[in-house]
Every structure is written in structure tokens, then in C-alpha cells.
Design a protein around this motif. Structure first.
Motif, PDB file in Angstrom:
ATOM      1  N   TYR A 100       0.871  -1.524   0.277  1.00 34.50           N
ATOM      2  CA  TYR A 100      -0.079  -0.451   0.078  1.00 34.50           C
ATOM      3  C   TYR A 100       0.739   0.847  -0.117  1.00 34.50           C
ATOM      4  O   TYR A 100       2.220   1.210   0.740  1.00 34.50           O
ATOM      5  CB  TYR A 100      -0.730   0.274   1.526  1.00 34.50           C
ATOM      6  N   MET A 137      -4.542   3.991   4.398  1.00 30.95           N
ATOM      7  CA  MET A 137      -6.362   4.919   3.831  1.00 30.95           C
ATOM      8  C   MET A 137      -6.644   5.875   3.981  1.00 30.95           C
ATOM      9  O   MET A 137      -5.963   6.632   5.095  1.00 30.95           O
ATOM     10  CB  MET A 137      -6.984   3.472   4.365  1.00 30.95           C
ATOM     11  N   SER A 138      -7.680   7.214   3.719  1.00 36.48           N
ATOM     12  CA  SER A 138      -8.088   8.145   4.393  1.00 36.48           C
ATOM     13  C   SER A 138      -7.438   9.113   4.415  1.00 36.48           C
ATOM     14  O   SER A 138      -7.428  10.352   5.607  1.00 36.48           O
ATOM     15  CB  SER A 138      -9.122   7.842   5.625  1.00 36.48           C
ATOM     16  N   GLY A 149      -9.835   6.470  12.955  1.00 34.45           N
ATOM     17  CA  GLY A 149     -10.127   6.536  11.774  1.00 34.45           C
ATOM     18  C   GLY A 149     -10.885   8.167  11.252  1.00 34.45           C
ATOM     19  O   GLY A 149     -11.168   8.677  11.665  1.00 34.45           O
ATOM     20  N   ALA A 150     -10.798   8.206   9.579  1.00 30.33           N
ATOM     21  CA  ALA A 150     -11.712   8.821   8.931  1.00 30.33           C
ATOM     22  C   ALA A 150     -11.270  10.765   9.275  1.00 30.33           C
ATOM     23  O   ALA A 150     -12.273  11.186  10.111  1.00 30.33           O
ATOM     24  CB  ALA A 150     -13.149   8.746   9.259  1.00 30.33           C
ATOM     25  N   PHE A 198      -2.527   1.133   9.511  1.00 31.44           N
ATOM     26  CA  PHE A 198      -2.495  -0.309   9.399  1.00 31.44           C
ATOM     27  C   PHE A 198      -1.651  -1.040  10.659  1.00 31.44           C
ATOM     28  O   PHE A 198      -1.989  -2.166  10.901  1.00 31.44           O
ATOM     29  CB  PHE A 198      -3.137  -0.771   8.866  1.00 31.44           C
ATOM     30  N   VAL A 212      -4.770   7.196   8.056  1.00 28.40           N
ATOM     31  CA  VAL A 212      -5.069   6.300   8.577  1.00 28.40           C
ATOM     32  C   VAL A 212      -4.045   4.971   8.097  1.00 28.40           C
ATOM     33  O   VAL A 212      -3.747   4.661   6.827  1.00 28.40           O
ATOM     34  CB  VAL A 212      -6.227   5.542   8.670  1.00 28.40           C
ATOM     35  N   PRO A 220      -2.517  -2.240   5.232  1.00 29.54           N
ATOM     36  CA  PRO A 220      -3.321  -1.377   4.472  1.00 29.54           C
ATOM     37  C   PRO A 220      -2.970   0.127   4.909  1.00 29.54           C
ATOM     38  O   PRO A 220      -2.698   0.589   6.002  1.00 29.54           O
ATOM     39  CB  PRO A 220      -4.198  -1.053   5.184  1.00 29.54           C
ATOM     40  N   GLU A 237     -14.710   3.846   5.004  1.00 30.47           N
ATOM     41  CA  GLU A 237     -14.874   4.389   6.738  1.00 30.47           C
ATOM     42  C   GLU A 237     -16.151   4.144   7.158  1.00 30.47           C
ATOM     43  O   GLU A 237     -15.558   3.032   8.182  1.00 30.47           O
ATOM     44  CB  GLU A 237     -14.600   5.522   7.403  1.00 30.47           C
ATOM     45  N   SER A 281      -5.006   0.143  13.486  1.00 32.57           N
ATOM     46  CA  SER A 281      -5.250   1.195  12.968  1.00 32.57           C
ATOM     47  C   SER A 281      -4.135   2.225  13.795  1.00 32.57           C
ATOM     48  O   SER A 281      -5.153   2.478  15.360  1.00 32.57           O
ATOM     49  CB  SER A 281      -6.330   1.582  12.998  1.00 32.57           C
ATOM     50  N   GLU A 303     -10.115  -3.445   3.526  1.00 32.68           N
ATOM     51  CA  GLU A 303      -9.000  -3.246   2.793  1.00 32.68           C
ATOM     52  C   GLU A 303      -8.021  -4.028   2.531  1.00 32.68           C
ATOM     53  O   GLU A 303      -7.293  -4.063   2.085  1.00 32.68           O
ATOM     54  CB  GLU A 303      -8.336  -2.299   3.673  1.00 32.68           C
ATOM     55  N   ARG A 349      -6.945   4.188  -5.491  1.00 27.60           N
ATOM     56  CA  ARG A 349      -8.138   4.679  -4.764  1.00 27.60           C
ATOM     57  C   ARG A 349      -8.153   6.108  -3.617  1.00 27.60           C
ATOM     58  O   ARG A 349      -6.949   6.714  -3.245  1.00 27.60           O
ATOM     59  CB  ARG A 349      -8.956   4.127  -3.678  1.00 27.60           C
ATOM     60  N   GLU A 350      -9.522   6.164  -3.362  1.00 26.33           N
ATOM     61  CA  GLU A 350      -9.284   7.482  -2.101  1.00 26.33           C
ATOM     62  C   GLU A 350      -8.639   8.951  -2.522  1.00 26.33           C
ATOM     63  O   GLU A 350      -7.775   9.080  -1.566  1.00 26.33           O
ATOM     64  CB  GLU A 350      -8.799   6.836  -0.855  1.00 26.33           C
TER      65      GLU A 350
END
Lengths: 445, 178
Positions: free
Chosen positions: A193, A216-217, A260-261, A232, A230, A214, B119, A237, B154, A435-436
Motif C-alpha cells: 500500500y 487509507m483516508s 479512522g476518518a 494499520f 490512517v 493498509p 470508513e 489502526s 481493505e 483509490r481514495e
């Protein structure tokens, strides 16, 4: 890329923490493998015919950069302009006195850009350009921009931005950036990732974080200098805030359960985020400097995906307290939440337009997940995209375009759509899934 | 791979021999051992006090217990976080194991299929891992033995955008930690 050199310096009030080699996070910026390419799927019905004449060059050796080509590409990528190919140009003026408007009228060109690049030192360049209204025979703009050789690409984007704004009344976003997540699998199926930041046209893709777990966000700070995301790493997380220029990062939340988020407040001091206690997700704000945490929602439902209103007074978020996910709004000081979306059984992950007048959401429509815009005052919903699994909408800082993630032929790709739905683009990467996407703010001078 | 067979040998007591080959994936052994629900059911009723599991069991029953402990994934229906009844025996076996081995630690990894926002799917995965956690605690596991993490969509187990892949991805994985 120095994969082994995985020690990140964590700053701030949290105790200094070393990220072990186990985490295998390469935090130095490295060129990304995946280059994005923009392809227009649908533009406006009558794009403006424009000619961007190849710039003149005064300096030693060949011209270091083709400014006109990038300006024309930017304008074409916006879906609002149709540049004349240089091979079809019957004249190549580089100075205003050389312009004969009749040459361009017969070529059905409405507007004309000419210019020249002048070398004024070993690594000092000045780009001159003029924009003309061909029909009226008038100059609309004339500017001189200085830059180093390395910044000539940025200078070309700046010229495209100025031309775009003069002709459309909309501030250009060619000089902005996009952050996104890339996932690539090797032959053995092992995933990798990466958090990547690239120019809005996909060039200069740089790896910001790289992990076997992962990521993300991603979320931009309002000054465009930091990204929250974020990670992992360590099978848990946590939210990190990373300064782009230096690569240093701070672990701002690694509480038990979900972290998260993240979303920066408009003043950049706080993060809205999602935490879980006993497995129940709620939205909180966290002051980044003093770590003061405030709980905004308190329901047994999933409350997540916070997004600040531009005035910082309230926060939109997703909650399934009514059964399925819908968008709610709550004061950023906490209090009672009000439901905002009512059309359809699934509305999630809101993003607020820069003027605060519109929300972009993921909206389930006849079994497909699509990007829709919602008027928060009356809940009126307009579907903008036409994929099956469209997600993660993000407004350009001018509010005129949204970038989002979709799937095409089994691959995660990015796409964009104008906020009126008229212009659609696909932005594909070479390898793996992307993505994202998160669109940066305007660069600060 | 994460849970040591040494530990298993301990609880299986007199039936250590049956447990020894245990951790490999030699399915035929287990199939013969876990024949029907009967053996596992027997284990079920005796597990309540959390002591002496297997000591009074027949060899076949121990194999059944082993087979249940080898099952490490709970699958869920679309948009659901309720644990399907078919996993009761399996989770009872894990609960008893944790109860009898206070030093054992597991991580419950919740996952969702790829549909919908990411999320929010983290939330769905968390709900699922919490549902499994509650059942394990009812079966005697203690809170400090159980940690949860949600990966949402994920880390899919199956790639692809069809119902088959989705049903394999809506899951909680039980990971024994060393």
C-alpha cells in the motif's frame, strides 16, 4: 527509496516513538511507479476553440521545457477547451506585434495564447505570455513569470490557471495536487500500500508512505503542507499527520479500537476523527497541539466519516442510527445531530463544497454506488456519476470539479466529474488499484 | 500456525497423541474424528466448567474438538453483523480453549465486502468482530485475551466484484497470537 531506513521521527507532545523496521514504512518521498493519465470521456457541448502557439525561446541550447504544450494539455483536460494542434497553425507568432487576428479567425479559433521563454541566468527563466480575444482583436492578459528550470512545469500550470480563470471566471486548479492510495499486488498476491501525492495532471507522483499494511483516508491540512491518514502498521489502526516537505510524521491517535476518518478543521488546529469505545464508533474532535479530545456523537450506531463545514461551525458525518447509512449534521461543539439526507437507502461519506452550499456523497442508486450532490438545506439529491462502485468523492478547491474512485475492468481507477455533471474524465494508473483521491487546497504563495 | 500444538497437547491431556499431529491440515484425520455433530456436541456440554476438556472424551471427539479449533473464520450475511448459528460450536470451542488457557491471546479481525464507503465499512467490520468477541466472552474468554481490529474492505480474502467474492470477504478472522 530506502526501504530499510524506516525510522520515522515522531514529533509533538506524544512521547518520541520509533517506528520499527518491521513496519517497513519508507517515508522519504520517492517517485511512484503508477503514473496517472487523464482521458476525457465527455466535455462541454461546445468547448472553446483555442490556439496555444509554441513559445519562442531565447537562451543557450534547446528550450528546457515546452510550456505551450502543457498549457494546451491542461486546458484540454478541463473539458472546456479544444486546442488547435500546432501542425494546423498557419502562423507561429511569439510577440504581440506578430499577431495577425485574421490568421486565427480563418482557423475558427476564438482565443489565442502566445509567449516566449527567456533565459536570464544559468537557472533563471522568464516566461512572457499574452492572451487575445481573436474575434474582438483585443489583448485580455499579459504577464511575465520568473522561475527556476525545475519550476517551469509549475509555471506552465500557473499560466494555464490564469488563462482558464480569465475565460471561465473560475479559479484554475492545474497547479494543485491530488493525494491517493495505491495498492499493488506482487506475483504471490502480497499487497503493498502506498500513499501518493501527484500534480493534478498526474505528473510528479511521489510516494509519501509505503507499507505492507493498509493505508487509507488521506486528508489535507488547509495549508496544503500536511496530510493526515490512517495506517494499520502493527495490526492496529492509528492516525498520523505527516509534513510533506520533511517527511516527519506525528502519531496523533492510536487509541484502543478504531482510529479512522481524519479531517482537518478549517483552521488546521483540530482533527475530526472516528474512535470506538467497546466497539461503538463515534465522531470526536482532537486538538492536535494539546491532545484535548471532545466527543461529538454518542449513539449505539456507526457514526463516522466526519467532514467540516467551511465555517468550522458544524460537522457532517455518516450514521446508520436510522437503520441504513445517512448523512447527519452536528455542531462542532457537540449536541443534537440533525439528519440531512432522505433520498435513497444509502448515503455516506460526505464532503462539503468549498462554498458550503453542497455535499458530495456516496449514494446507492438502483443497486449501484454513485457520486451524488446533495443540497443540505432541503436534501435534494442529484446523481453525478454513472459507475457501479463509485466512492470517495473529493472537491477541487474551486468547487467546479469532483474527483472520485471507481472500478473499471476490475481495476480501481480515479475519475472526475464537473459539479454540474457535464464533464467526465477517467484517470487511469499504470499498475494496481488507485483509490481514495483527496484534492489539495490551492497552493499558498 | 500461530497456536502452538504444545498448548493443545496440554489440554488434551491423555489424548495428547491424538492432538499431536493436530495443527497440520491433514483433513482426512479430522473428518473421521469430527464425523457428524455428535462428537462436537459431546465436547460442547462438557466445556462449561472449562476444565478437563477431552480427558473423558473419546479419541474421535478430541479430533472433533481439534477440527473446531482449526476453524478460524466466521462468515456473515450481507449488511449483517449477527453471527450465524452454524458457528456456535466452533466459537464455543475457541471460548473454552481461551478459558482453559488464560495466557492465550487472540485478535479478531473484522472485514466487509467492497460495496459502499470505506470508513463506513470499517464500522461494519468492527461490529462483526465485536459480535464474535461477545460470544467468546460468554463462552468464558476474558476481555484481556481478546483484541479486535477492523480492516473494513481493505484486506479482501477474495478478489473480484461478484457475490462469491463478497461472501468470502464478509468475515471475522480469529488470529492466535504468540
Amino acid at each position: 527509496m530506502t526501504e530499510k531506513n524506516a525510522t520515522a521521527r515522531i514529533e509533538g507532545p506524544l512521547r518520541a516513538l520509533r517506528i520499527g523496521v518491521m513496519a517497513m514504512l519508507a517515508l522519504c518521498a520517492a517517485a511512484a511507479d503508477a503514473q496517472l493519465n487523464i482521458e476525457i470521456r465527455r466535455g462541454v457541448a461546445r468547448p472553446v476553440p483555442i490556439a496555444v502557439v509554441p513559445f519562442g525561446w531565447q537562451g543557450s541550447g534547446p528550450a528546457p521545457f515546452d510550456i505551450a504544450e502543457l498549457v494546451a494539455t491542461d486546458l484540454a483536460n478541463s473539458g472546456r477547451f479544444e486546442p488547435l494542434p500546432p501542425s494546423d497553425m498557419i502562423a507561429r507568432p511569439t510577440e504581440p506585434v506578430q499577431v495577425n487576428f485574421q490568421d486565427w479567425r480563418v482557423s475558427d479559433v476564438d482565443v489565442l495564447v502566445i509567449g516566449r521563454l527567456v533565459q536570464s541566468g544559468p537557472d533563471d527563466y522568464t516566461a512572457h505570455f499574452q492572451l487575445f480575444d481573436v474575434l474582438r482583436g483585443q489583448q485580455l492578459l499579459g504577464f511575465r513569470l520568473t522561475s527556476s528550470g525545475e519550476d517551469l512545469r509549475a509555471t506552465a500550470h500557473r499560466i494555464a490557471d490564469m488563462v482558464f480563470e480569465e475565460l471561465t471566471g473560475i479559479q484554475g486548479v492545474f497547479g494543485t495536487q491530488i493525494a491517493y492510495i495505491s495498492e499493488q499486488r506482487n506475483a504471490a498476491g502480497v499487497a503493498r500500500y502506498q500513499l501518493i501525492v501527484a500534480d493534478a495532471d498526474g505528473a510528479n507522483a511521489q510516494v509519501i508512505a509505503d507499507s505492507p499494511q493498509p493505508l487509507m483516508s488521506p486528508a489535507w491540512s488547509p495549508d496544503g503542507r500536511r496530510l493526515a491518514y490512517v495506517s494499520f502498521e502493527g495490526n492496529q489502526s492509528a492516525i498520523y499527520v505527516q509534513t510533506l516537505r520533511t517527511g516527519t510524521r506525528q502519531r496523533v491517535s492510536a487509541r484502543e479500537g478504531i482510529n479512522g476518518a481524519p479531517a482537518f478543521s478549517p483552521d488546521g488546529r483540530r482533527l475530526a476523527l472516528t474512535l470506538s469505545r467497546d466497539g461503538n464508533l463515534d465522531v470526536y474532535t482532537l486538538d492536535i497541539t494539546n491532545q484535548v479530545l471532545r466527543q461529538l456523537t454518542n449513539s449505539p450506531a456507526i457514526d463516522t466519516e466526519p467532514a467540516w463545514a467551511p465555517d468550522g461551525e458544524s460537522i457532517y458525518f455518516t450514521s446508520d442510527r436510522s437503520g441504513g447509512p445517512q448523512i447527519y449534521n452536528v455542531s462542532s461543539e457537540g449536541g443534537r445531530a440533525e439528519r440531512v439526507t432522505f433520498e435513497g437507502s444509502y448515503n455516506s461519506r460526505p464532503r462539503v463544497s468549498p462554498d458550503g452550499e453542497q455535499l458530495a456523497v456516496v449514494h446507492q442508486n438502483q443497486g449501484n454506488f454513485r457520486i451524488a450532490v446533495v443540497d443540505p438545506d432541503n436534501g435534494l439529491t442529484q446523481v453525478l456519476s454513472n459507475g457501479q462502485q463509485d466512492e470517495s468523492p473529493s472537491y477541487a478547491p474551486n468547487g467546479a470539479v469532483l474527483i472520485y474512485a471507481t472500478r473499471e475492468n476490475g481495476k480501481g481507477v480515479l475519475a472526475s466529474v464537473s459539479s454540474d455533471g457535464l464533464i467526465q474524465q477517467r484517470i487511469a494508473s499504470g499498475e494496481g488499484d488507485v483509490r481514495e483521491p483527496a484534492w489539495s487546497p490551492f497552493p499558498r504563495p | 500456525m500461530v497456536r502452538s500444538s504444545v498448548m493443545l497437547t496440554c489440554i488434551l491431556g491423555a489424548l495428547a497423541l491424538a492432538g499431536c499431529g493436530g495443527r497440520s491440515n491433514t483433513l482426512p484425520d479430522y473428518e473421521s474424528g469430527a464425523e457428524g455433530g455428535g462428537a462436537a456436541e459431546g465436547a460442547d456440554t462438557r466445556g462449561a466448567d472449562g476444565r478437563g476438556i477431552g480427558v473423558f472424551e473419546e479419541e474421535g471427539a478430541a479430533g472433533g474438538q481439534q477440527a473446531l479449533l482449526d476453524q478460524l473464520i466466521v462468515y456473515f450475511e450481507y449488511d449483517q453483523s449477527e453471527v450465524p448459528a452454524q458457528y456456535n460450536e466452533m466459537l464455543a470451542a475457541h471460548g473454552r480453549y481461551l478459558s482453559s488457557n488464560p495466557e492465550a491471546r487472540i485478535r479478531l479481525e473484522g472485514h466487509a465486502d467492497e460495496r459502499g464507503s470505506r470508513e463506513y465499512n470499517i464500522g461494519l467490520g468492527e461490529r462483526r468482530s465485536q459480535a464474535v468477541r461477545r460470544i467468546l466472552m460468554l463462552q468464558g474468554a476474558s476481555a484481556e485475551q481478546l483484541s479486535t481490529v477492523s480492516y473494513g474492505e481493505e484486506r479482501p480474502a477474495a478478489l473480484g466484484s461478484d457475490e462469491e467474492a463478497y461472501s468470502l470477504n464478509r468475515r471475522v478472522e480469529i488470529v492466535y497470537r504468540q
